[in-house]
Design an enzyme around this catalytic site. Sequence first.
Site, PDB file in Angstrom:
ATOM      1  N   GLU A  54       0.843  -1.189   0.000  1.00 29.46           N
ATOM      2  CA  GLU A  54       0.000   0.000   0.000  1.00 29.46           C
ATOM      3  C   GLU A  54       0.884   1.247   0.000  1.00 29.46           C
ATOM      4  OE1 GLU A  54      -3.315  -0.775   2.763  1.00 29.46           O
ATOM      5  OE2 GLU A  54      -3.273   1.385   3.087  1.00 29.46           O
ATOM      6  N   CYS A  78       3.659   8.370   1.053  1.00 28.01           N
ATOM      7  CA  CYS A  78       3.904   7.449   2.161  1.00 28.01           C
ATOM      8  C   CYS A  78       4.108   6.080   1.528  1.00 28.01           C
ATOM      9  CB  CYS A  78       2.708   7.437   3.117  1.00 28.01           C
ATOM     10  SG  CYS A  78       2.880   6.184   4.406  1.00 28.01           S
ATOM     11  N   CYS A 115       4.436  -7.377   7.595  1.00 31.06           N
ATOM     12  CA  CYS A 115       5.356  -6.963   8.659  1.00 31.06           C
ATOM     13  C   CYS A 115       5.331  -8.011   9.766  1.00 31.06           C
ATOM     14  CB  CYS A 115       4.941  -5.610   9.221  1.00 31.06           C
ATOM     15  SG  CYS A 115       6.122  -4.974  10.427  1.00 31.06           S
ATOM     16  N   CYS A 162       2.547  -5.192  15.882  1.00 24.21           N
ATOM     17  CA  CYS A 162       1.950  -4.120  16.691  1.00 24.21           C
ATOM     18  C   CYS A 162       0.422  -4.299  16.701  1.00 24.21           C
ATOM     19  CB  CYS A 162       2.313  -2.756  16.135  1.00 24.21           C
ATOM     20  SG  CYS A 162       4.096  -2.525  15.967  1.00 24.21           S
ATOM     21  N   CYS A 217      -2.140  -2.461  14.310  1.00 21.79           N
ATOM     22  CA  CYS A 217      -1.745  -2.288  12.910  1.00 21.79           C
ATOM     23  C   CYS A 217      -2.251  -3.410  12.013  1.00 21.79           C
ATOM     24  CB  CYS A 217      -0.229  -2.197  12.835  1.00 21.79           C
ATOM     25  SG  CYS A 217       0.357  -2.044  11.149  1.00 21.79           S
ATOM     26  N   GLY A 248       5.635  -2.495   7.005  1.00 24.10           N
ATOM     27  CA  GLY A 248       7.019  -2.893   7.201  1.00 24.10           C
ATOM     28  C   GLY A 248       7.742  -2.058   8.230  1.00 24.10           C
ATOM     29  N   GLU A 249       8.771  -2.671   8.802  1.00 24.87           N
ATOM     30  CA  GLU A 249       9.661  -1.955   9.718  1.00 24.87           C
ATOM     31  C   GLU A 249      10.921  -1.636   8.897  1.00 24.87           C
ATOM     32  OE1 GLU A 249      10.255  -0.575  12.923  1.00 24.87           O
ATOM     33  OE2 GLU A 249      12.117  -0.267  11.818  1.00 24.87           O
ATOM     34  N   SER A 286      10.055   5.973   9.879  1.00 22.61           N
ATOM     35  CA  SER A 286       9.405   5.644  11.138  1.00 22.61           C
ATOM     36  C   SER A 286       9.775   4.233  11.588  1.00 22.61           C
ATOM     37  CB  SER A 286       7.883   5.742  10.926  1.00 22.61           C
ATOM     38  OG  SER A 286       7.220   5.196  12.017  1.00 22.61           O
ATOM     39  N   SER A 300       8.011   5.191  16.876  1.00 20.72           N
ATOM     40  CA  SER A 300       6.654   4.805  17.268  1.00 20.72           C
ATOM     41  C   SER A 300       6.679   4.482  18.757  1.00 20.72           C
ATOM     42  CB  SER A 300       6.215   3.565  16.480  1.00 20.72           C
ATOM     43  OG  SER A 300       6.165   3.861  15.122  1.00 20.72           O
ATOM     44  N   LEU A 301       6.380   5.459  19.551  1.00 25.47           N
ATOM     45  CA  LEU A 301       6.503   5.290  20.996  1.00 25.47           C
ATOM     46  C   LEU A 301       5.213   4.687  21.578  1.00 25.47           C
ATOM     47  CD1 LEU A 301       8.741   6.017  23.013  1.00 25.47           C
ATOM     48  CD2 LEU A 301       7.466   8.093  23.537  1.00 25.47           C
ATOM     49  N   HIS A 302       4.120   5.402  21.373  1.00 20.82           N
ATOM     50  CA  HIS A 302       2.759   4.933  21.681  1.00 20.82           C
ATOM     51  C   HIS A 302       2.430   4.692  23.149  1.00 20.82           C
ATOM     52  CE1 HIS A 302       2.594   4.916  17.459  1.00 20.82           C
ATOM     53  NE2 HIS A 302       3.103   3.736  17.263  1.00 20.82           N
ATOM     54  N   CYS A 353      -4.354   1.933   8.318  1.00 20.03           N
ATOM     55  CA  CYS A 353      -3.173   1.733   7.493  1.00 20.03           C
ATOM     56  C   CYS A 353      -2.961   0.236   7.252  1.00 20.03           C
ATOM     57  CB  CYS A 353      -1.985   2.335   8.236  1.00 20.03           C
ATOM     58  SG  CYS A 353      -0.523   2.366   7.257  1.00 20.03           S
TER      59      CYS A 353
HETATM   60  S1  SF4 Z   1       3.087  -0.369  12.991  1.00 21.66           S
HETATM   61 FE1  SF4 Z   1       4.790  -0.602  11.554  1.00 21.66          FE
HETATM   62  S2  SF4 Z   1       6.216  -1.952  12.646  1.00 21.66           S
HETATM   63 FE2  SF4 Z   1       4.237  -2.179  13.692  1.00 21.66          FE
HETATM   64  S3  SF4 Z   1       3.261  -3.940  12.693  1.00 21.66           S
HETATM   65 FE3  SF4 Z   1       2.582  -2.078  11.618  1.00 21.66          FE
HETATM   66  S4  SF4 Z   1       3.964  -1.865   9.893  1.00 21.66           S
HETATM   67 FE4  SF4 Z   1       4.932  -3.254  11.344  1.00 21.66          FE
END
Ligand code: SF4
Length: 342
Positions: free
Chosen positions: A91, A104, A111, A115, A118, A158-159, A190, A213-215, A332
Site C-alpha cells: 500500500e 507514504c 510486517c 503491533c 496495525c 514494514g519496519e 518511522s 513509534s513510541l505509543h 493503514c
Molecule cells: S506499525 Fe509498523 S512496525 Fe508495527 S506492525 Fe505495523 S507496519 Fe509493522
Amino acid sequence: MKKIDDLSFEELERALVELGEPKFKAKQIFDWIHNKTVEDFEGMSNISKKTKEELSKVFEFTLGSIELKLESELDETKKYVIKFEDGNVVESVFLKYKFGNTACISSEVGCKMGCLFCASTKNGFLRSLTTAEMLKQIYLIQNDTKEKISNVVIMGSGEPLNNYDNVIKFLKLINDERGQNISMRKITLSTCGIVPRIYSLADEDIPITLAISLHAATQEKREEILPIAKKYKLDEILKACDYYVEKTGRRLTFEYIMISSFNDSPEDAEMLSKILKNKLANVNLIPCNYVKEANIKPSENLDIERFKRLLYDKGINATVRRELGSDINAACGQLRNNYLKI
Ligand code: SF4
C-alpha cells in the site's frame, strides 16, 4: 538477471565500464531510469542501439503497477495498492499538504512486528522490498497524479530498519541530484525502535527525520501493544535517540497513537513529558483506528486536546496528525488486506 533500477549512480558507471561502454553514459541512462522513469531500454532514445543491447543482456527493469486506487472526495489524498512482478502487493499513499506533496511508502510486504493496532502485520511478513520497489512506489504515484513528490515518509507496511541496506540505498538514490533530488530533510523514517539500527542510522550521516513509534510512556504499557518492546526496552530506545540527535542535530518525532482508556489520561501525559524532558523532539498524536479483536478504541477528541495541552504546559511540542482522506482512510494496511481478502 540484475535489476538496473536497483543500481546507484556509481554502480551504473561501473556496470557500463564492465560492458566496455564509456562511463559518461551513466548520466543519460540514470536520467531515463530515475527522472523519465522508463521501464525498458527501448524508450531511451539518446542511447545507441549497441549500448541498449549490451545492457539488456545483463539487466532488466523492476516492474510494478497500480492495481487499485482510492481517491478522497474531501481532499486530494489517494491510496494505492501496488503490485510487483511476483504478485505481491503493498500500500502507498499520496497526500497533499501545504508544505508539499508527500508519498507514504511501504518498505516490506507485510510486517513481522505484530503491533496490536496495525493492519499491516495481520498476515505476517512476506518479504523485504528491494530499493527499486521502494522507488517504484514514488514513480508510479508521480506518473499517476502528474504531481512532483517533494516529501517522503517511510511509514507504510514494514519496519524499515529491518530492511536496512535496501532502505539506506533507497534514501541515497531518491536524494541523488541526478535523479529525483528529494532532500534528506524532507524524508521521514518511522521505526518501532530497533535500537542497534538507530545507532547505525545515526552514523550514516544522512539528515532524515527519525520518527519513533513510541505509543506509550512506560515499558509495561509499550509491551502491551508493541511485542518488539520486550526486546528493545524503552530506556535503550531513548538513549539511542539521544545519540541520533547528538550525531545528526535533527529534531526527533515521537509518534503516539491515542488509544481510549489506555494511554490518554493526564497521568500518561505527565509520564510522557517526563521521559521526553529536554529532548529535541516533537510529539505527533495520532488518533487510532478501531481494532475490534484487540479491543482498541480511538480516544475522544477532547481527550486528545487535553493530552496535547498537558504536554504543552510541560514544554513538550505536540501536534495532532491532521486526518487527510478521512473518507478513504481505512486503517493503514487495511486497503491491502481488503484487496487480498485477508
Ligand atoms: S506499525 Fe509498523 S512496525 Fe508495527 S506492525 Fe505495523 S507496519 Fe509493522
